[in-house]
Design a protein around this motif. Sequence first.
Motif, PDB file in Angstrom:
ATOM      1  N   GLY A  61     -57.919   1.782  62.733  1.00  0.00           N
ATOM      2  CA  GLY A  61     -56.832   1.915  63.707  1.00  0.00           C
ATOM      3  C   GLY A  61     -57.326   1.801  65.143  1.00  0.00           C
ATOM      4  O   GLY A  61     -56.539   1.553  66.075  1.00  0.00           O
ATOM      5  N   ILE A  62     -58.632   1.983  65.330  1.00  0.00           N
ATOM      6  CA  ILE A  62     -59.151   2.095  66.701  1.00  0.00           C
ATOM      7  C   ILE A  62     -58.979   0.790  67.487  1.00  0.00           C
ATOM      8  O   ILE A  62     -58.549   0.817  68.648  1.00  0.00           O
ATOM      9  CB  ILE A  62     -60.632   2.555  66.692  1.00  0.00           C
ATOM     10  N   ALA A  63     -59.273  -0.340  66.859  1.00  0.00           N
ATOM     11  CA  ALA A  63     -59.220  -1.604  67.607  1.00  0.00           C
ATOM     12  C   ALA A  63     -57.811  -1.912  68.146  1.00  0.00           C
ATOM     13  O   ALA A  63     -57.659  -2.112  69.360  1.00  0.00           O
ATOM     14  CB  ALA A  63     -59.754  -2.745  66.749  1.00  0.00           C
ATOM     15  N   ASP A 124     -51.665   2.571  63.692  1.00  0.00           N
ATOM     16  CA  ASP A 124     -52.609   2.454  62.572  1.00  0.00           C
ATOM     17  C   ASP A 124     -52.604   1.018  62.047  1.00  0.00           C
ATOM     18  O   ASP A 124     -51.678   0.261  62.313  1.00  0.00           O
ATOM     19  CB  ASP A 124     -52.284   3.456  61.459  1.00  0.00           C
ATOM     20  N   ASP A 125     -53.664   0.698  61.309  1.00  0.00           N
ATOM     21  CA  ASP A 125     -53.785  -0.681  60.815  1.00  0.00           C
ATOM     22  C   ASP A 125     -52.834  -0.958  59.654  1.00  0.00           C
ATOM     23  O   ASP A 125     -52.139  -1.966  59.642  1.00  0.00           O
ATOM     24  CB  ASP A 125     -55.245  -1.000  60.417  1.00  0.00           C
ATOM     25  N   GLU A 155     -47.544  -3.498  57.461  1.00  0.00           N
ATOM     26  CA  GLU A 155     -46.790  -2.547  56.625  1.00  0.00           C
ATOM     27  C   GLU A 155     -46.621  -3.138  55.235  1.00  0.00           C
ATOM     28  O   GLU A 155     -46.183  -4.283  55.095  1.00  0.00           O
ATOM     29  CB  GLU A 155     -45.418  -2.312  57.260  1.00  0.00           C
ATOM     30  N   LYS A 156     -46.961  -2.356  54.220  1.00  0.00           N
ATOM     31  CA  LYS A 156     -46.667  -2.780  52.851  1.00  0.00           C
ATOM     32  C   LYS A 156     -45.306  -2.160  52.509  1.00  0.00           C
ATOM     33  O   LYS A 156     -45.213  -0.992  52.129  1.00  0.00           O
ATOM     34  CB  LYS A 156     -47.777  -2.320  51.907  1.00  0.00           C
ATOM     35  N   SER A 157     -44.284  -2.962  52.714  1.00  0.00           N
ATOM     36  CA  SER A 157     -42.908  -2.449  52.633  1.00  0.00           C
ATOM     37  C   SER A 157     -42.493  -2.103  51.205  1.00  0.00           C
ATOM     38  O   SER A 157     -41.474  -1.447  51.000  1.00  0.00           O
ATOM     39  CB  SER A 157     -41.938  -3.468  53.218  1.00  0.00           C
ATOM     40  N   PHE A 158     -43.289  -2.538  50.222  1.00  0.00           N
ATOM     41  CA  PHE A 158     -42.975  -2.195  48.828  1.00  0.00           C
ATOM     42  C   PHE A 158     -43.507  -0.809  48.472  1.00  0.00           C
ATOM     43  O   PHE A 158     -43.294  -0.318  47.368  1.00  0.00           O
ATOM     44  CB  PHE A 158     -43.547  -3.263  47.875  1.00  0.00           C
ATOM     45  N   GLN A 159     -44.233  -0.182  49.404  1.00  0.00           N
ATOM     46  CA  GLN A 159     -44.628   1.216  49.204  1.00  0.00           C
ATOM     47  C   GLN A 159     -43.751   2.080  50.120  1.00  0.00           C
ATOM     48  O   GLN A 159     -43.010   1.554  50.936  1.00  0.00           O
ATOM     49  CB  GLN A 159     -46.134   1.373  49.466  1.00  0.00           C
ATOM     50  N   ASN A 160     -43.829   3.389  49.978  1.00  0.00           N
ATOM     51  CA  ASN A 160     -42.750   4.197  50.571  1.00  0.00           C
ATOM     52  C   ASN A 160     -43.071   4.839  51.933  1.00  0.00           C
ATOM     53  O   ASN A 160     -42.357   5.709  52.388  1.00  0.00           O
ATOM     54  CB  ASN A 160     -42.314   5.277  49.577  1.00  0.00           C
ATOM     55  N   GLY A 161     -44.151   4.374  52.578  1.00  0.00           N
ATOM     56  CA  GLY A 161     -44.544   4.983  53.851  1.00  0.00           C
ATOM     57  C   GLY A 161     -43.473   4.909  54.922  1.00  0.00           C
ATOM     58  O   GLY A 161     -43.146   5.904  55.567  1.00  0.00           O
ATOM     59  N   ARG A 162     -42.886   3.719  55.119  1.00  0.00           N
ATOM     60  CA  ARG A 162     -41.866   3.562  56.155  1.00  0.00           C
ATOM     61  C   ARG A 162     -40.706   4.534  55.908  1.00  0.00           C
ATOM     62  O   ARG A 162     -40.251   5.209  56.819  1.00  0.00           O
ATOM     63  CB  ARG A 162     -41.347   2.124  56.188  1.00  0.00           C
ATOM     64  N   GLN A 163     -40.255   4.579  54.660  1.00  0.00           N
ATOM     65  CA  GLN A 163     -39.103   5.427  54.354  1.00  0.00           C
ATOM     66  C   GLN A 163     -39.397   6.893  54.662  1.00  0.00           C
ATOM     67  O   GLN A 163     -38.562   7.612  55.200  1.00  0.00           O
ATOM     68  CB  GLN A 163     -38.682   5.242  52.890  1.00  0.00           C
ATOM     69  N   LYS A 164     -40.640   7.333  54.326  1.00  0.00           N
ATOM     70  CA  LYS A 164     -40.996   8.735  54.599  1.00  0.00           C
ATOM     71  C   LYS A 164     -40.916   9.029  56.096  1.00  0.00           C
ATOM     72  O   LYS A 164     -40.465  10.101  56.507  1.00  0.00           O
ATOM     73  CB  LYS A 164     -42.429   9.020  54.123  1.00  0.00           C
ATOM     74  N   LEU A 165     -41.352   8.066  56.903  1.00  0.00           N
ATOM     75  CA  LEU A 165     -41.327   8.277  58.361  1.00  0.00           C
ATOM     76  C   LEU A 165     -39.896   8.220  58.889  1.00  0.00           C
ATOM     77  O   LEU A 165     -39.504   9.028  59.728  1.00  0.00           O
ATOM     78  CB  LEU A 165     -42.204   7.231  59.061  1.00  0.00           C
TER      79      LEU A 165
END
Length: 196
Positions: A61-63, A124-125, A155-165
């Motif tokens: 994520g740093i770069a 984040d990356d 973003e891997k939209s087929f996983q649920n990270g976006r929805q959780k946020l």
Amino acid sequence: MNFLEKKICEEGVVLSPTVLKVDSFLNHQIDPLFMKQIGCEIVKRYKDEKINKILTIESSGIAPAVFAGLELDVPVVFARKKKSLTLTDGLLTSRVYSFTKQEENEISVASKFLNAGERVLIIDDFLAHGEAALGLAELVKKADAHICGFGIVIEKSFQNGRQKLLDKGYRVESIARISEMSADGITFLKSEVLST
Ligand code: G4P
């Protein structure tokens, strides 16, 4: 296709239907000019938010975070995944479960680098299951600072990270959103970039 989607198609390697290797420009070797474009694109999306701090997590994520910080002229703080010899007191911590590695880690930042009232952009990356993102959000909340949103490279939209946020009311801006991938190709959801 936007500039990142093109790069992913040219250089990314789909290791499995859920894992994308992008070590030529993001996770191992870094293409600085390209990363600068990524940083600027994230900043454009948050230009009205009066961001005064960027928070990310080591290492990949740093770069993008540094280039966004350069563009905004604000400090960039990265959460550490391991205890540092010199980072001893005044720590904010949260626990992050990695689905990929199937282990829980404590992440931390020195409290002096995240202050009450600051307007924080979290970068984040990758956004996968959203665990790292939620852990970073917890650090910001513990500091009584404000989360302006998330800037994600892929973003891997087929996983649920976006929805959780989204469920927690956070804004999520991702430059590339992958809906599906296989050895035959990668499909993206619409994500228009604001840069030329
Ligand atoms: P989460 O934080 O969204 O829940 O994701 P997860 O636990 O699944 O991810 C753990 C690590 O794997 C993170 O990096 C994340 O960026 C990375 N990751 C997740 N999916 C992919 C993928 O498809 N491709 C690549 N290249 N990385 C992925 P990390 O272990 O913290 O690594 P780094 O930041 O030190 O490079």
